[in-house]
Design a protein around this motif. Structure first.
Motif, PDB file in Angstrom:
ATOM      1  N   UNK A 156       0.525  -1.053   0.198  1.00  0.00           N
ATOM      2  CA  UNK A 156      -0.310   0.081  -0.595  1.00  0.00           C
ATOM      3  C   UNK A 156       0.951   1.171   0.071  1.00  0.00           C
ATOM      4  N   UNK A 157       1.781   1.391   0.866  1.00  0.00           N
ATOM      5  CA  UNK A 157       3.199   2.193   0.689  1.00  0.00           C
ATOM      6  C   UNK A 157       3.350   2.913  -0.628  1.00  0.00           C
ATOM      7  N   UNK A 158       3.917   1.428  -1.360  1.00  0.00           N
ATOM      8  CA  UNK A 158       4.571   1.483  -2.637  1.00  0.00           C
ATOM      9  C   UNK A 158       4.403   2.112  -3.646  1.00  0.00           C
ATOM     10  N   UNK A 159       2.356   1.888  -3.435  1.00  0.00           N
ATOM     11  CA  UNK A 159       1.754   3.000  -4.388  1.00  0.00           C
ATOM     12  C   UNK A 159       1.748   4.342  -4.757  1.00  0.00           C
ATOM     13  N   UNK A 160       2.598   4.898  -3.151  1.00  0.00           N
ATOM     14  CA  UNK A 160       2.693   6.392  -3.451  1.00  0.00           C
ATOM     15  C   UNK A 160       4.527   6.698  -3.924  1.00  0.00           C
ATOM     16  N   UNK A 173       3.737  14.959  -4.336  1.00  0.00           N
ATOM     17  CA  UNK A 173       4.303  14.743  -3.733  1.00  0.00           C
ATOM     18  C   UNK A 173       4.154  14.157  -2.668  1.00  0.00           C
ATOM     19  N   UNK A 174       3.548  15.682  -1.618  1.00  0.00           N
ATOM     20  CA  UNK A 174       2.995  15.665  -0.625  1.00  0.00           C
ATOM     21  C   UNK A 174       2.366  15.163  -0.461  1.00  0.00           C
ATOM     22  N   UNK A 175       1.014  15.147  -1.674  1.00  0.00           N
ATOM     23  CA  UNK A 175      -0.156  14.384  -1.159  1.00  0.00           C
ATOM     24  C   UNK A 175      -0.820  13.051  -0.901  1.00  0.00           C
ATOM     25  N   UNK A 176       0.746  12.668  -2.111  1.00  0.00           N
ATOM     26  CA  UNK A 176       0.855  10.859  -2.315  1.00  0.00           C
ATOM     27  C   UNK A 176       1.773   9.910  -0.690  1.00  0.00           C
ATOM     28  N   UNK A 177       2.437  10.865  -0.338  1.00  0.00           N
ATOM     29  CA  UNK A 177       3.602  10.939   1.062  1.00  0.00           C
ATOM     30  C   UNK A 177       2.770  10.666   2.415  1.00  0.00           C
ATOM     31  N   UNK A 178       1.502  11.804   2.343  1.00  0.00           N
ATOM     32  CA  UNK A 178       1.340  12.264   3.353  1.00  0.00           C
ATOM     33  C   UNK A 178      -0.484  11.550   3.530  1.00  0.00           C
ATOM     34  N   UNK A 225      11.401  18.518   5.049  1.00  0.00           N
ATOM     35  CA  UNK A 225      10.073  18.428   6.005  1.00  0.00           C
ATOM     36  C   UNK A 225       9.029  16.693   5.810  1.00  0.00           C
ATOM     37  N   UNK A 226       8.914  15.867   4.854  1.00  0.00           N
ATOM     38  CA  UNK A 226       8.429  15.308   4.224  1.00  0.00           C
ATOM     39  C   UNK A 226       8.981  13.840   4.914  1.00  0.00           C
ATOM     40  N   UNK A 227       9.862  13.822   4.665  1.00  0.00           N
ATOM     41  CA  UNK A 227      10.922  12.610   5.821  1.00  0.00           C
ATOM     42  C   UNK A 227      10.554  12.226   7.321  1.00  0.00           C
ATOM     43  N   UNK A 228      10.268  14.230   7.364  1.00  0.00           N
ATOM     44  CA  UNK A 228      10.357  14.413   8.861  1.00  0.00           C
ATOM     45  C   UNK A 228       9.537  14.203   9.580  1.00  0.00           C
ATOM     46  N   UNK A 229       7.935  13.698   8.672  1.00  0.00           N
ATOM     47  CA  UNK A 229       6.362  13.539   9.181  1.00  0.00           C
ATOM     48  C   UNK A 229       6.794  11.748   9.173  1.00  0.00           C
ATOM     49  N   UNK A 230       7.502  11.554   8.252  1.00  0.00           N
ATOM     50  CA  UNK A 230       7.340  10.086   7.825  1.00  0.00           C
ATOM     51  C   UNK A 230       7.798   9.660   9.271  1.00  0.00           C
ATOM     52  N   UNK A 231       9.139   9.945   9.570  1.00  0.00           N
ATOM     53  CA  UNK A 231       9.648   9.495  11.287  1.00  0.00           C
ATOM     54  C   UNK A 231       9.053   9.603  12.619  1.00  0.00           C
TER      55      UNK A 231
END
Length: 462
Positions: A156-160, A173-178, A225-231
């Motif tokens: 499911x995550x790989x779909x992004x 990218x922001x929408x897909x990751x979030x 910032x996006x990496x920080x959100x994931x972490x």
């Protein structure tokens, strides 16, 4: 005037209070155990409860409701190798979640038929997620249901990242990751361990950096910032999973503690009941013996000396004692005269004309003086016990005053080779025996006096 309570009365009252406390505690534990079992039973079949609730509120016929319940149980039932209630519930929840996702993906595919056509809807990019989800659902019906959740979260995550690589510069990218990554991590944290969630966080970070570096024309400005959100999201979910695990462990520990306390209370209550029943049985037996001895003694009032001799032998035999003897008060009321004793020791003491002063110097003298039974539970632990050389094996002794009409007429003395033979628990039986013996002595004395008076009258009449 109210009768004063004896030590054994206090002991019985304390025992009854303790039993009542234990029974109340046992009832509380049993109520809690029933509640826990009830909750476990409700958790065991959540789908049935949901279906029955739907039937009650929506008016679905019971036959349809039962059919839906059986179908749902069939498509979500845990593998037979999973036996624990908690594990079966988790496996059932995982299968239910994946089955619903499969249904949604199939419905979504058919919704695109008007736009893409049947072949395009079933073979296009929209069906990419369906196949791994079907694989994950099939795996969830086995004992590896956690692996199924890990596989689903990973795909499911790989779909992004697949979408980012496919769309290139046009990808949001922001929408897909979030959207994809948080949902996959939330699902994973619900079923998997903290280490599995941490592994997924690491795989997502690696996939994110590789995709943004090689899959899109330019590196996004907010990649940090996006990496920080994931972490951050991963750490929060790991902390929540750890907290949930700790809470479940504490709940299980509380259940174990309740069970242990319940077992301990049951054991304690059983032991106390057995002890109380044993004491009641022993006291009843002693009272029955006392009544039997009293009846035998009362039948022999014609000869006081013979009655006393038979009484001490009967008492020694019935109670399995080492030695027993009876003292009677002399005419002055200052001394106790031995009138009957068992065995060789009794014969020797009688031949000597053994007497005791009524004082605290001797066990029997103190019993007559205090008008109260004197107990020596263990002669080796008593500093006031004076051993008799003729009775070297005495380990426990009881002296009970013989009282009739508030007057001490003698003392019944009993000795045993076993320590703790006499105590507060069996004292009432021996007091009953002493009372019956005292009455028999009084009756025998009156009988002898009557006979003597009759003989004098006959002599005078001649």
């Amino acid at each position: 005037m109210a009768k004063a309570q004896t030590p054994q009365d206090y002991e019985e009252d304390a025992m009854k209070n303790r039993i009542q406390e234990l029974e109340a505690k046992l009832k509380r534990h049993e109520a809690r155990a029933v509640l826990i079992k009830k909750e476990a039973s409700q958790n065991e079949k959540p789908s049935e409860a949901v279906q029955s609730g739907h039937s009650a509120h929506s008016g679905i016929p019971s036959s349809n409701s039962n059919g839906l319940a059986r179908f749902w149980a069939w498509v979500t039932e845990a593998h037979p190798s999973i036996t624990g209630v908690r594990e079966r519930n988790s496996a059932r929840l995982a299968a239910s979640f994946l089955f619903i996702i499969v249904l949604l993906e199939i419905v979504g595919a058919f919704a695109r038929v008007p736009q893409l056509g049947l072949v395009g809807a079933l073979t296009g990019a929209s069906m990419i997620a369906l196949y791994p989800t079907l694989l994950a659902y099939g795996l969830s019906r086995t004992k590896w249901y956690r692996a199924a959740i890990f596989l689903f979260s990973l795909f499911f995550a790989s779909l992004a990242y697949v979408t980012m690589a496919r769309d290139g510069a046009g990808a949001d990218i922001s929408t897909l990751v979030l959207v994809y990554v948080p949902l996959s991590l939330i699902v994973a944290s619900t079923f998997l361990s903290s280490w599995a969630v941490l592994l997924l966080v690491g795989l997502n970070l690696g996939a994110f950096f590789l995709t943004t570096r090689f899959g899109v024309p330019s590196t996004p400005e907010n990649i940090g910032a996006q990496s920080g959100i994931i972490i951050t999201l991963g750490m929060v979910l790991i902390s929540l999973a750890h907290f949930r695990k700790r809470s479940e462990e504490q709940t299980l520990q509380e259940i174990r503690t309740v069970n242990e306390e319940l077992q301990a209370a049951n054991t304690e209550l059983t032991v106390n009941r057995e002890k109380l029943e044993q004491r009641v049985s022993e006291r009843t037996h002693d009272l029955e013996l006392a009544s039997e001895v009293g009846r035998s003694v009362s039948e022999k009032i014609g000869d006081l000396t013979e009655m006393l001799s038979q009484s001490v032998e009967l008492i020694r035999a019935k109670y399995e004692l080492y030695y027993s003897q009876i003292y009677l008060m002399d005419a002055s009321g200052r001394r106790l005269v031995l009138r009957a004793g068992t065995g060789e020791a009794g014969a020797q003491l009688l031949s000597r004309g053994h007497q005791l002063e009524i004082s605290a110097a001797s066990l029997n003298g103190r019993a007559a003086s205090d008008r109260h039974p004197i107990i020596v539970a263990d002669t080796q632990k008593s500093a006031n016990f004076l051993p008799n050389p003729l009775l070297p094996l005495t380990r426990s002794e009881l002296a009970v005053p013989l009282i009739v009409n508030e007057k001490v007429v003698g003392v019944l003395d009993m000795q045993s080779e076993k320590p703790d033979t006499f105590g507060e628990t069996n004292l009432p039986a021996f007091q009953v025996l002493a009372s019956q013996l005292a009455i028999a002595i009084q009756n025998a004395t009156l009988f002898n006096q009557t006979e003597e008076a009759r003989l004098r009258v006959e002599e005078q009449a001649r």
